[in-house]
Design a protein around this motif. Sequence first.
Motif, PDB file in Angstrom:
ATOM      1  N   THR A 166      -8.969  10.461  -3.228  1.00  0.00           N
ATOM      2  CA  THR A 166      -7.749  10.049  -2.519  1.00  0.00           C
ATOM      3  C   THR A 166      -6.546  10.840  -3.017  1.00  0.00           C
ATOM      4  O   THR A 166      -5.450  10.696  -2.497  1.00  0.00           O
ATOM      5  N   THR A 189      -4.531  11.916   0.430  1.00  0.00           N
ATOM      6  CA  THR A 189      -4.074  13.144  -0.235  1.00  0.00           C
ATOM      7  C   THR A 189      -2.725  12.872  -0.907  1.00  0.00           C
ATOM      8  O   THR A 189      -1.717  13.502  -0.594  1.00  0.00           O
ATOM      9  N   MET A 232       5.625   1.439  -7.229  1.00  0.00           N
ATOM     10  CA  MET A 232       4.618   2.307  -6.609  1.00  0.00           C
ATOM     11  C   MET A 232       5.144   3.739  -6.479  1.00  0.00           C
ATOM     12  O   MET A 232       4.420   4.697  -6.765  1.00  0.00           O
ATOM     13  N   SER A 241      -7.797  13.736 -15.986  1.00  0.00           N
ATOM     14  CA  SER A 241      -7.862  14.423 -14.702  1.00  0.00           C
ATOM     15  C   SER A 241      -8.204  15.888 -14.937  1.00  0.00           C
ATOM     16  O   SER A 241      -7.630  16.540 -15.818  1.00  0.00           O
ATOM     17  N   ALA A 271      -4.367  17.929  -6.096  1.00  0.00           N
ATOM     18  CA  ALA A 271      -4.421  17.992  -7.563  1.00  0.00           C
ATOM     19  C   ALA A 271      -5.839  17.863  -8.125  1.00  0.00           C
ATOM     20  O   ALA A 271      -6.088  18.258  -9.269  1.00  0.00           O
ATOM     21  N   THR A 301     -11.612   6.482   7.011  1.00  0.00           N
ATOM     22  CA  THR A 301     -10.334   5.839   7.269  1.00  0.00           C
ATOM     23  C   THR A 301     -10.522   4.353   7.520  1.00  0.00           C
ATOM     24  O   THR A 301     -11.336   3.976   8.385  1.00  0.00           O
ATOM     25  N   MET A 302      -9.837   3.552   6.722  1.00  0.00           N
ATOM     26  CA  MET A 302      -9.860   2.096   6.848  1.00  0.00           C
ATOM     27  C   MET A 302     -11.289   1.590   6.990  1.00  0.00           C
ATOM     28  O   MET A 302     -12.173   2.033   6.273  1.00  0.00           O
ATOM     29  N   ASN A 353       0.844  -1.202   0.000  1.00  0.00           N
ATOM     30  CA  ASN A 353       0.000   0.000   0.000  1.00  0.00           C
ATOM     31  C   ASN A 353       0.872   1.240   0.000  1.00  0.00           C
ATOM     32  O   ASN A 353       2.032   1.195   0.433  1.00  0.00           O
ATOM     33  N   HIS A 354       0.282   2.362  -0.397  1.00  0.00           N
ATOM     34  CA  HIS A 354       1.020   3.626  -0.318  1.00  0.00           C
ATOM     35  C   HIS A 354       1.484   3.871   1.120  1.00  0.00           C
ATOM     36  O   HIS A 354       2.525   4.491   1.352  1.00  0.00           O
ATOM     37  N   GLY A 412      -8.290   9.670  -9.933  1.00  0.00           N
ATOM     38  CA  GLY A 412      -6.987   8.977  -9.929  1.00  0.00           C
ATOM     39  C   GLY A 412      -7.129   7.483 -10.111  1.00  0.00           C
ATOM     40  O   GLY A 412      -6.702   6.696  -9.258  1.00  0.00           O
ATOM     41  N   SER A 418      -1.364  13.658  -3.675  1.00  0.00           N
ATOM     42  CA  SER A 418      -0.651  14.785  -4.302  1.00  0.00           C
ATOM     43  C   SER A 418      -0.442  15.943  -3.324  1.00  0.00           C
ATOM     44  O   SER A 418       0.075  16.990  -3.715  1.00  0.00           O
TER      45      SER A 418
HETATM   46  N1  NAP Z   1      -7.366   6.776   5.155  1.00  0.00           N
HETATM   47  C1  NAP Z   1      -7.090   5.495   4.933  1.00  0.00           C
HETATM   48  O1  NAP Z   1      -7.471   4.623   5.704  1.00  0.00           O
HETATM   49  C2  NAP Z   1      -6.343   5.126   3.714  1.00  0.00           C
HETATM   50  C3  NAP Z   1      -6.287   3.787   3.295  1.00  0.00           C
HETATM   51  C4  NAP Z   1      -5.640   3.494   2.089  1.00  0.00           C
HETATM   52  C5  NAP Z   1      -5.020   4.502   1.375  1.00  0.00           C
HETATM   53  N2  NAP Z   1      -5.058   5.774   1.853  1.00  0.00           N
HETATM   54  C6  NAP Z   1      -4.407   6.879   1.099  1.00  0.00           C
HETATM   55  O2  NAP Z   1      -5.058   6.964  -0.165  1.00  0.00           O
HETATM   56  C7  NAP Z   1      -4.093   7.349  -1.159  1.00  0.00           C
HETATM   57  C8  NAP Z   1      -4.111   6.329  -2.278  1.00  0.00           C
HETATM   58  O3  NAP Z   1      -3.566   5.114  -1.798  1.00  0.00           O
HETATM   59  P1  NAP Z   1      -3.189   3.962  -2.809  1.00  0.00           P
HETATM   60  O4  NAP Z   1      -2.584   2.849  -2.010  1.00  0.00           O
HETATM   61  O5  NAP Z   1      -4.368   3.696  -3.688  1.00  0.00           O
HETATM   62  O6  NAP Z   1      -2.035   4.721  -3.632  1.00  0.00           O
HETATM   63  P2  NAP Z   1      -1.514   4.543  -5.114  1.00  0.00           P
HETATM   64  O7  NAP Z   1      -1.813   3.120  -5.520  1.00  0.00           O
HETATM   65  O8  NAP Z   1      -0.131   5.039  -5.162  1.00  0.00           O
HETATM   66  O9  NAP Z   1      -2.496   5.552  -5.955  1.00  0.00           O
HETATM   67  C9  NAP Z   1      -2.368   6.918  -6.038  1.00  0.00           C
HETATM   68  C10 NAP Z   1      -3.215   7.443  -7.235  1.00  0.00           C
HETATM   69  O10 NAP Z   1      -3.318   8.867  -7.103  1.00  0.00           O
HETATM   70  C11 NAP Z   1      -3.332   9.470  -8.365  1.00  0.00           C
HETATM   71  N3  NAP Z   1      -2.443  10.649  -8.373  1.00  0.00           N
HETATM   72  C12 NAP Z   1      -1.258  10.786  -7.760  1.00  0.00           C
HETATM   73  N4  NAP Z   1      -0.753  12.021  -7.979  1.00  0.00           N
HETATM   74  C13 NAP Z   1      -1.653  12.672  -8.747  1.00  0.00           C
HETATM   75  C14 NAP Z   1      -1.700  13.960  -9.317  1.00  0.00           C
HETATM   76  N5  NAP Z   1      -0.721  14.854  -9.132  1.00  0.00           N
HETATM   77  N6  NAP Z   1      -2.771  14.281 -10.069  1.00  0.00           N
HETATM   78  C15 NAP Z   1      -3.783  13.396 -10.251  1.00  0.00           C
HETATM   79  N7  NAP Z   1      -3.771  12.151  -9.733  1.00  0.00           N
HETATM   80  C16 NAP Z   1      -2.731  11.795  -8.992  1.00  0.00           C
HETATM   81  C17 NAP Z   1      -2.820   8.485  -9.367  1.00  0.00           C
HETATM   82  O11 NAP Z   1      -3.836   8.326 -10.325  1.00  0.00           O
HETATM   83  P3  NAP Z   1      -3.543   8.304 -11.927  1.00  0.00           P
HETATM   84  O12 NAP Z   1      -2.110   7.904 -12.120  1.00  0.00           O
HETATM   85  O13 NAP Z   1      -4.549   7.324 -12.443  1.00  0.00           O
HETATM   86  O14 NAP Z   1      -3.827   9.704 -12.413  1.00  0.00           O
HETATM   87  C18 NAP Z   1      -2.570   7.203  -8.572  1.00  0.00           C
HETATM   88  O15 NAP Z   1      -3.149   6.137  -9.252  1.00  0.00           O
HETATM   89  C19 NAP Z   1      -2.738   7.446  -0.454  1.00  0.00           C
HETATM   90  O16 NAP Z   1      -2.484   8.799  -0.155  1.00  0.00           O
HETATM   91  C20 NAP Z   1      -2.948   6.634   0.811  1.00  0.00           C
HETATM   92  O17 NAP Z   1      -2.119   7.054   1.856  1.00  0.00           O
HETATM   93  C21 NAP Z   1      -5.713   6.100   2.996  1.00  0.00           C
END
Ligand code: NAP
Length: 322
Positions: free
Chosen positions: A221, A245, A309, A207, A225, A270-271, A43-44, A163, A247
Amino acid sequence: MFAVYAESFSSDTPLDGLVVGERPDPEVPDGWTMVTVKAASLNHHDLWSLRGVGLREEALPMILGCDAAGLDEDGNEVVVHAVIPSASWTGDETFDPRRSLLSERHQGTFADKVAVPRANVVPKPASLSFEEAACLPTAWLTAYRMLFTQGGLKAGDSVLVQGAGGGVATALITLARAGGLRVWATSRDEAKRSRALEIGAHEVFESNAKLPGKVDAVMETVGRATWSHSIRALRPGGAIVISGTTSGPKLDDAELTRIFFLQLRVVGSTMGTRQELASLVQMLDATGTTPLIDRLMPMEQAADGFAAMADGDVFGKVVFTR
Ligand SMILES: NC(=O)c1ccc[n+]([C@@H]2O[C@H](COP(=O)([O-])OP(=O)(O)OC[C@H]3O[C@@H](n4cnc5c(N)ncnc54)[C@H](OP(=O)(O)O)[C@@H]3O)[C@@H](O)[C@H]2O)c1
């Protein structure tokens, strides 16, 4: 035992602190169980940990990984729930201010074994492989709670997923479609937009492109951006559900006027709870839906998955096998 762990932090070059090596077996406190890991997913959050976000220096070295599927001590096939509540907590564990995710306070899942509270395992159905089940505890559970609990969405509603390529975003698209929603998705990348259509989006857009209409809810998420675009995509009374967040969290324009005038709702998520993880597993079992795996690799090659990633070169989940 074999383990992939964080030894140090770097905000600019997070992979420098990643070690593929050996760590002691985790302790198993009373009421906990040891799970033999068969598959774990990235995961991120694991990248944030290597950047020193959400993980304290004193906790190093820390085995990374929130997500796993494997065998419990009785040989049952299980999915691990990554949210660890404090010992006295009752009720929705995502509201426990002292909760942690595996790999924050307790050793994580990128290893031969992981210790978790007995209540933190959910039966794995035969319809899901270990690799598929290992995708669920963080990204897929987060997506499930965003759509159906915090978003309150139901069949026939419309949703925009920002995204499209991310782990949470691909889960959102797939689950929303399986739940009978009308699904729009955005991505910066043409190839990811095409793939979003394949996994269930009805329509895809660049986007921040102008949309042909408004939606009931936006799943956010990406953060900075796409925030403005998300607010502008909503019908009056619609909801933006935010769980990340990627970006950046600082907004140029929070669109406050639009939020009050159109009576929009901004909902954090969250989760999810153990019960939501069990419901998610049942939903996948009943609908035949399976998580999208971008790449499968032996855990020994974890650094390659982290690098992909970090480069944004992922569509769906990166899964490590043991
Ligand atoms: N709160 C929680 O419980 C929880 C749980 C899981 C994840 N999260 C958070 O959610 C986010 C996503 O997690 P993930 O594991 O899915 O990450 P990931 O697989 O790295 O996905 C990030 C996505 O964000 C988009 N993105 C990134 N920078 C961008 C920009 N400048 N402009 C437009 N789109 C952008 C991209 O979409 P494209 O390339 O398709 O444009 C990418 O596919 C992370 O920040 C993570 O920490 C939070």
